[in-house]
Design an enzyme around this catalytic site. Structure first.
Site, PDB file in Angstrom:
ATOM      1  N   GLY A  29       0.834  -1.201   0.000  1.00 55.19           N
ATOM      2  CA  GLY A  29       0.000   0.000   0.000  1.00 55.19           C
ATOM      3  C   GLY A  29       0.860   1.239   0.000  1.00 55.19           C
ATOM      4  O   GLY A  29       2.062   1.178  -0.241  1.00 55.19           O
ATOM      5  N   ASN A  30       0.257   2.375   0.242  1.00 54.58           N
ATOM      6  CA  ASN A  30       1.028   3.610   0.368  1.00 54.58           C
ATOM      7  C   ASN A  30       0.338   4.536   1.368  1.00 54.58           C
ATOM      8  O   ASN A  30      -0.728   4.210   1.884  1.00 54.58           O
ATOM      9  CB  ASN A  30       1.224   4.274  -1.003  1.00 54.58           C
TER      10      ASN A  30
END
Ligand code: CTP
Length: 235
Positions: A29-30
């Site tokens: 993810g980020n």
């Protein structure tokens, strides 16, 4: 058409991160919070636009609930976001505020990946995701105004203008990441918006205020592009 130029327009906004699954318990993810995209969707609804908000995994309430015409579609991965944005077409405007993963695991393991005794590391094979903005730019149903975002740590103008031309966008909103009081989780941000013949610094300011000023530039592009303004130019 009202003075703000968005009444009755269909505006599609993507927001938040995407999660790319590795196995049933892990993902890539980020740090995108989705706040900028949600602020843009809220501001567009207030201006009378019909808004489709395609949201990655975020912990944010639906903006402008009960205030206007907003449909929220929740997705998880870059592939799901691509499909949801295309399903929302046609639109007058697409604003890609989401931090879409550029790479995704080639395969999602069906069972949890277990570490093996003595194994020093793990190599994940990643493949490129499809670029939503670039695909829209080359599509028959291209929205009249395409807006991208660029989060950069250095050489901001060069990289942002590169994305503007490579992805054939109308506007790109660039921000420097890693600075205090801006970026992912913050309620404030500072943007520089680039376009053909345009460089416009916005903020630092609360994201909701920046959203309104970005939509002013979008409405201006829509107006410049309208058949009526074309006729005015040739008269
Ligand atoms: N974007 C997209 N589809 C993707 C990836 C990104 O539409 N698969 C959009 C984002 O919504 C954002 C812009 O492209 O508007 C960001 O550009 P990108 O080149 O992905 O930036 P980075 O991920 O920061 O890439 P780079 O490492 O080249 O800086």
């Amino acid at each position: 058409m009202s003075a703000d130029g968005l009444t009755g327009r269909h505006v599609v906004v993507s927001a938040g991160p995407t999660y790319e699954d590795i196995d049933p318990v892990r993902f890539l993810g980020n740090r995108s919070s989705g706040k900028m995209g949600f602020a843009i969707a809220a501001a567009a609804v207030r201006r009378g636009a019909r808004v489709t908000l395609v949201a990655g995994p975020v912990a944010l309430p639906t903006p402008g609930a009960g205030e206007g015409d907003l449909r929220r579609i929740d997705v998880r991965s870059a592939a799901q976001m691509h499909a949801a944005v295309f399903a929302a077409m046609p639109a007058d405007v697409y604003i890609g505020a989401a931090a879409v993963a550029d790479f995704t695991p080639q395969q999602v393991a069906t069972g949890k990946i277990k570490k093996q005794p003595g194994e020093p590391g793990l190599t994940l094979q990643l493949v490129r995701t499809r670029d939503i903005l670039a695909d829209l730019a080359g599509h028959g149903l291209r929205p009249r105004v395409l807006v991208g975002f660029a989060a950069e740590t250095h050489d901001m103008e060069r990289y942002a203008r590169g994305k503007l031309s490579d992805k054939r966008l109308d506007l790109i909103a660039a921000n420097r990441v890693g600075m205090a009081g801006s970026g992912f989780e913050s309620d404030d941000n500072a943007l520089v918006v680039y376009g053909a013949g345009l460089e416009c610094a916005l903020g630092p300011a609360p994201k909701i205020e920046l959203a309104g000023r970005l939509l002013d530039l979008v409405a201006q592009r829509l107006e410049d592009d309208s058949p009526a303004s074309g006729m005015a130019e040739t008269r």
